[in-house]
Design an enzyme around this catalytic site. Structure first.
Site, short mmCIF file in Angstrom:
data_model
loop_
_atom_site.label_atom_id
_atom_site.label_comp_id
_atom_site.label_asym_id
_atom_site.label_seq_id
_atom_site.Cartn_x
_atom_site.Cartn_y
_atom_site.Cartn_z
N TRP A 102 37.56 9.13 36.83
CA TRP A 102 37.63 7.48 37.11
C TRP A 102 38.37 7.14 37.78
O TRP A 102 38.25 6.07 38.69
CB TRP A 102 37.65 6.87 35.39
CG TRP A 102 36.51 7.38 34.47
CD1 TRP A 102 36.43 7.91 33.48
CD2 TRP A 102 35.16 6.86 34.87
NE1 TRP A 102 35.52 8.22 32.80
CE2 TRP A 102 34.42 7.36 33.68
CE3 TRP A 102 34.57 6.23 35.74
CZ2 TRP A 102 33.09 7.18 33.54
CZ3 TRP A 102 33.24 5.87 35.69
CH2 TRP A 102 32.43 6.45 34.43
N ASP A 172 43.68 0.76 34.21
CA ASP A 172 42.15 0.95 33.54
C ASP A 172 42.35 1.45 32.33
O ASP A 172 42.59 2.76 32.06
CB ASP A 172 41.59 2.02 34.93
CG ASP A 172 40.07 2.12 33.92
OD1 ASP A 172 39.69 1.75 32.83
OD2 ASP A 172 39.12 3.08 34.66
N LYS A 196 33.85 1.50 24.83
CA LYS A 196 34.54 2.45 24.65
C LYS A 196 35.04 2.39 22.92
O LYS A 196 34.97 2.93 22.01
CB LYS A 196 35.72 3.07 25.15
CG LYS A 196 35.02 3.48 26.71
CD LYS A 196 34.36 4.66 26.92
CE LYS A 196 33.39 4.74 28.14
NZ LYS A 196 34.37 4.74 29.29
C1 PLP Z 1 33.88 4.73 30.74
C2 PLP Z 1 34.86 4.55 31.77
C3 PLP Z 1 34.71 3.87 33.19
C4 PLP Z 1 33.25 3.23 33.40
O1 PLP Z 1 32.96 2.04 32.78
P1 PLP Z 1 31.66 1.33 33.07
O2 PLP Z 1 31.95 0.03 32.09
O3 PLP Z 1 30.50 1.91 32.69
O4 PLP Z 1 31.77 0.98 34.55
C5 PLP Z 1 35.74 3.36 34.07
N1 PLP Z 1 37.06 4.14 33.44
C6 PLP Z 1 37.24 4.70 32.24
C7 PLP Z 1 38.59 5.32 31.93
C8 PLP Z 1 36.27 4.92 31.57
O5 PLP Z 1 36.37 5.71 30.25
#
Ligand code: PLP
Length: 360
Positions: A102, A172, A196
């Site tokens: 990511w 993030d 998540k």
């Molecule tokens: C799942 C995830 C993403 C992507 O998220 P989307 O909402 O599908 O764009 C980005 N960063 C991390 C750390 C993730 O776990």
């Protein structure tokens, strides 16, 4: 009603009381006479849902008055683009700490806008650990420092935020948001896809420091400019009404659990139980270095690929959902988000012990 043990990495397990409340209110929101799926985003009913969700998030994380809360669309992935478009000047540079796939994707988008300094990466070590403070090579002129607090695919997590001095810190936090307390005052911007740990798919939570908005250049597409969403309180266009409603219920549930300190204690108990099972007996092997282990996504291997296939097949037959590792790395991954009950971890640990006894 039979529910499986849901170890999905995202979208993931939600609290049963939240799902029950959604079911109860699905045909008619109390006092409204319509489903949440049918109301106007400009109605009093939704105004109250949005305000309450924002207030609850502010309370749970003690978000200071200096920071604004936004409910956006496009997932965490759109934030990979919006952050550099808004905050990385074309002739500037941004620091990125790369700890997994990511982070790599975030870098890719930033490079389309300006220069990226990779302040640290553990790619050479298959992202098995978080970099040490001394490894960070920050650019003193960087517009911001971006990092990924929890690496969903590799099962590593920052114990605390990196030390970056006065540089604006951007995180993030998609896969550990609301799993533990967070000192929001240290961040210029934190973002997380809700699916998540914070609710269903469809909404991205963004917390950003208001004074940072002054750096945004004019001329960005309206929807990609954070100022649009701040000025319109996330109501510039139709927001994801249902997802915000469900996030609000999840936040209410977390408050009822005693807040994030209590939630973090429960998460630590679940993770330590599972890691103890992995570390005992020598049959299972955790892929992350111990000091970098994630409390949210626990990744491990078995002695060989044949045993992993058998493990996953038998686990699925026994009601364990979502255990295959990410397709890019293989192995086993158990995601232990807030709503996963301790009983599910206990059941997995029993299953692992029996499997190792039969096949070890
Ligand atoms: C799942 C995830 C993403 C992507 O998220 P989307 O909402 O599908 O764009 C980005 N960063 C991390 C750390 C993730 O776990």
């Amino acid at each position: 009603m039979k529910r499986c043990h849901n170890f999905n990495a995202g979208p993931g397990v939600l609290p049963v009381p939240v799902l029950e409340r959604i079911r109860e209110e699905m045909l008619s929101l109390p006092g409204v006479g319509m489903s949440v799926l049918e109301i106007s985003h400009r109605s009093k009913a939704f105004e109250s849902i949005l305000t309450q969700a924002e207030d609850r998030l502010r309370r749970l994380l003690s978000v200071p008055d200096t920071h604004r809360i936004l409910f956006l669309q496009g997932g965490a992935s759109l934030q990979f683009s919006m952050i550099p478009l808004n905050f990385l000047p074309k002739d500037g540079v941004a620091d990125y700490i790369v700890t997994g796939s990511w982070s790599e994707k975030a870098v890719e988008e930033a490079r389309k806008v300006g220069r990226v300094n990779i302040a640290a990466t553990t790619k050479e070590e298959s992202y098995a650990r978080i970099p040490k403070p001394a490894e960070l090579q920050l650019d003193p002129t960087a517009a911001y420092v971006h990092f990924t607090s929890n690496n969903t695919i590799f099962g590593t997590q920052w114990a605390t935020e990196p030390e970056v001095g006065d540089a604006p810190l951007v995180c993030d936090a998609s896969s550990d948001f609301l799993s533990r307390p967070l000192d929001v005052s240290k961040y210029a911007l934190v973002y997380a896809g809700a699916q998540k740990n914070a609710g269903p798919a469809g909404v991205t939570l963004v917390i950003l420091r208001e004074d940072w908005l002054a750096r945004i250049p004019d001329g960005l597409p309206t929807m990609l400019d954070y100022r649009t969403h701040v000025q319109n309180r996330s109501l510039y266009n139709t927001p994801p009404v249902f997802a915000i409603y469900a996030v609000g219920l999840t936040l209410e549930y977390l408050e009822a659990q005693g807040g994030l300190a209590a939630v973090a204690a429960a998460n630590a108990e679940k993770a330590s139980k599972l890691y103890a099972a992995i570390d005992s007996g020598g049959f299972y092997r955790g892929t992350a270095q111990r000091d970098s282990r994630s409390l949210m996504n626990v990744c491990f291997r078995l002695p060989n690929p044949g045993l992993e296939t058998a493990f996953l097949r038998e686990a699925a037959a026994n009601g364990f959902e979502g255990l295959p590792g990410h397709r890019s790395v293989g192995g086993i991954r158990a995601s232990l988000y807030n709503a996963l009950p301790l009983e599910s971890v206990a059941a997995l640990v029993d299953f692992m012990r029996d499997f190792a006894r039969c096949h070890g």
